[in-house]
Design a protein around this motif. Structure first.
Motif: not given
Length: 666
Positions: A166-169, A268-273, A314-318
């Motif tokens: 899920v990618v935050f809108g 898979v949830m992406y966090t900023s490196g 928001d559902v786009g976050w963990v």
């Protein structure tokens, strides 16, 4: 790196304690004995919590930690996350219970979905995805507003065993493209748009751009499934784009769910490196569902028959994954899901919703709480909030004064506040008060939950004494932990496990301290710790000192290069509306007053070199303050990338303030 223990200790002290309400304590889901039981047999404790779910094949082994840091939980067990979140509640006779009270941003735009209706929708969506070629193991990207269809899409993917990302809108087309490419998504689920601050905000154009960018990098998206929400005009590719209502609504509501291995990838949830490409955090099915469902039930004392729960994330976050979709639905909760912002169409919108639906458990971020403080007590005072019995905080440490305001103003001075610490990587809450057990202390996350082992250690991994600070570590595996970084085991080991490799500790990247009672206080990211004249100071504590001043609503602190002291404290402060004049300006002597206040609360070493009064702070849509951008301002550099900010114009306002010279030192 300097030894941290002396530097992060003994700054602020908190004497206030709040015991659990007797009525809540008497009927609490989790009591004091759980800590002892879990300490005596952690694996046995988590096996007991796993029994709360429905399994096909029972596990042969609770935890496989033979090849650290690669854990496997409930080895050999099989289950289906969607069945556990939806079907089993219908089968148990709860099909008529409301699962989601959905509230759109435009007033009077609402929908209630029962568990029976949710099951039918998830099955239809699973059938539609199957028809579109999605198979077990295929990755699906979801780029959506806060709609029931977003949760339905996630559960349909989980039902099929197709890991979702899920990618935050609010993210850009570039951010979406990089995630689609990294996890190899062949399907994107999106909407024409969503409503934000009273106006439709388009999503489909960003998807079109991202799909083109992904194709340039060799990742072909075969299908874009589009929910019609706003009715905006969209560009349409007949070979690729499909309307949700055409693909899903005509499907059969029956779907035979396959049981998946406990370690099958769920999402898979992406966090900023900090540098380079985002990190794809991989969560698998069994352990994640055990960890999120039990912590949701325990930390919020959930009574699914009577509670109405609302997590504003928001559902786009963990937080939206763990405590809006998987945890609450696995527990059969009735919950609120809101599409819009807290100030649209008015500043009392959230409290209006609490009153209307009788919300009993409310979970939000400190940044939202401090915004409400800024707006004034008279806004929530217009609404009946007496239904609330548990308040939660998530996202970053909550300042003691924000905690007190939350408890007093929203919780009528009697509702317990659970200040939760966890991360995208941990999947589940790790450190938190328990509302029926803990004597809450404003600003402290208190201690690790039963079954979780956390400590504050020095550079050598040795536990620091009470009254000292250091680094927060997790000392043993936990069920909802990340399994690796998608496609990058080496980066996983290096990022989280290398610092204390000889001890086998997970290092969270956060500074923390133990107070005199041994309770844990989070002090923010280690990267945010400042070194002032050889003293390592926590940004969090100085921000808390500023917020404890009656005229301050919110503060962000950064360390800026200083020729004399190495680094100097620079503060950006938002005043409460009652503290400014008719033009929104601050009294001239307030800067000195605030600097002296910090010196009094913490000590002269922490006195800010400069304080800038600003109208807003740069925040991501999840509410995190982007301190690196403030550091750019404090060090007179070009401001860096602002694409992940909820409102990128904020930095222009702050720069204007700086150029006007509003941050005088004395």
């Amino acid at each position: 790196m300097n030894d941290s223990s002396a530097a992060l200790s003994n700054l602020m002290h908190e004497e206030r304690r709040f015991e659990p309400p007797a009525e809540l304590a008497d009927a609490a889901n989790v009591t004091e004995e759980a800590y002892e039981r879990a300490d005596a047999d952690p694996e046995g404790f988590w096996a007991e919590q796993a029994e709360r779910l429905d399994w096909g094949q029972k596990w042969e082994r609770v935890l496989d930690w033979d090849d650290p840091p690669f854990a496997k939980w409930f080895v050999g067990g099989t289950l289906n996350a969607a069945v556990n979140c939806v079907d089993r509640h219908v089968d148990a006779g709860h099909g008529d219970r409301v699962a989601i009270h959905w509230v759109g941003e435009p007033e009077d735009d609402t929908r209630d979905l029962t568990y029976a209706q949710l099951r039918d929708e998830v099955c239809r969506a699973a059938n539609a995805l199957t028809e579109l070629g999605v198979r077990k193991g295929d990755r699906v990207a979801i780029y959506m507003p806060m709609l029931p269809e977003t949760a339905i899409a996630m559960l349909a993917c989980a039902r099929l065993g197709a890991p979702h990302t899920v990618v935050f809108g609010g993210f850009s087309a570039d951010a979406l493209a990089s995630r689609v490419v990294d996890c190899g998504a062949s399907v994107v689920i999106t909407a024409d748009g969503g409503y934000r601050r009273g106006a439709p905000s388009a999503l489909k154009p960003a998807v079109d751009e991202a799909v083109a960018k992904a194709a340039d990098q060799g990742q072909q998206v075969e299908t874009v499934l589009v929910v019609r929400r706003t009715g905006q005009d969209v560009d349409w590719n007949e070979d690729r784009d499909v309307w949700w209502h055409e693909a899903v609504d005509q499907q059969d509501s029956g779907h035979e769910a396959e049981l998946h291995d406990a370690e099958h990838p769920l999402y898979v949830m992406y966090t900023s490196g900090t540098t380079g490409k985002p990190k794809g955090i991989l969560h698998t099915t069994g352990g994640y569902l055990v960890g999120t469902s039990w912590t949701h039930w325990a930390v919020f004392d959930l009574k699914p028959e009577t509670d109405v729960y609302w997590c504003t994330a928001d559902v786009g976050w963990v937080t939206g994954h763990s405590y809006l979709v998987y945890g609450p639905l696995a527990n059969g909760a009735t919950q609120v899901m809101y599409e819009g912002t807290p100030d649209s169409p008015h500043k009392g919108r959230w409290w209006e919703i609490v009153e209307k639906y009788g919300v009993t458990i409310f979970y939000t971020a400190p940044t939202a709480i401090r915004t409400f403080m800024k707006w004034g007590d008279d806004v929530p005072a217009k609404f009946d909030l007496s239904s609330i019995r548990v308040l939660g905080s998530v996202g970053e440490p909550i300042n003691p004064e924000a905690y007190i305001w939350y408890r007093e103003t929203i919780g009528a001075g009697k509702v317990p506040v659970v200040d939760t610490w966890w991360q995208t990587e941990t999947g589940q809450i790790m450190i938190s008060p328990l509302p029926g057990v803990t004597h809450g202390k404003p600003g402290s996350a208190m201690k690790a939950l039963p079954g979780v082992a956390a400590d504050v250690v020095d550079d050598h991994g040795e536990s620091v004494p009470n009254g000292s600070g250091g680094y927060l570590v997790l000392q043993r595996p936990w069920p909802a932990m990340l399994r690796t970084l998608w496609g990058d085991d080496e980066r996983f080991k290096e990022t989280y496990w290398s610092r204390y490799a000889d001890k086998g500790f997970y290092f969270a990247g956060d500074g923390a301290k133990k107070d005199e009672d041994g309770d844990i206080w989070l002090l923010g990211r280690v990267d945010d710790v400042m070194n002032v004249s050889g003293h390592r100071l926590s940004t969090t504590e100085i921000e808390s000192a500023l917020v404890s001043h009656a005229k301050v609503a919110e503060a962000a602190v950064v360390g800026a290069a200083d020729d004399t002291t190495g680094q100097a404290v620079c503060a950006f402060v938002i005043l409460r509306e009652s503290a400014t004049d008719d033009e929104g300006a601050a009294p001239d002597d307030l800067i000195k007053e605030l600097r002296d206040h910090v010196a009094k609360e913490i000590g002269a070493i922490a006195k800010p070199r400069q304080i800038m009064i600003v109208p807003e702070l740069p925040k991501t849509r999840s509410g995190k303050i982007m301190r690196r951008l403030l550091k750019d301002v404090a060090e007179h550099r070009e401001v860096g990338d602002v694409t992940t900010l909820a409102d990128s114009t904020v930095m222009d306002l702050i720069k204007k303030k700086e150029d006007a010279g509003s941050s005088d030192e004395d």
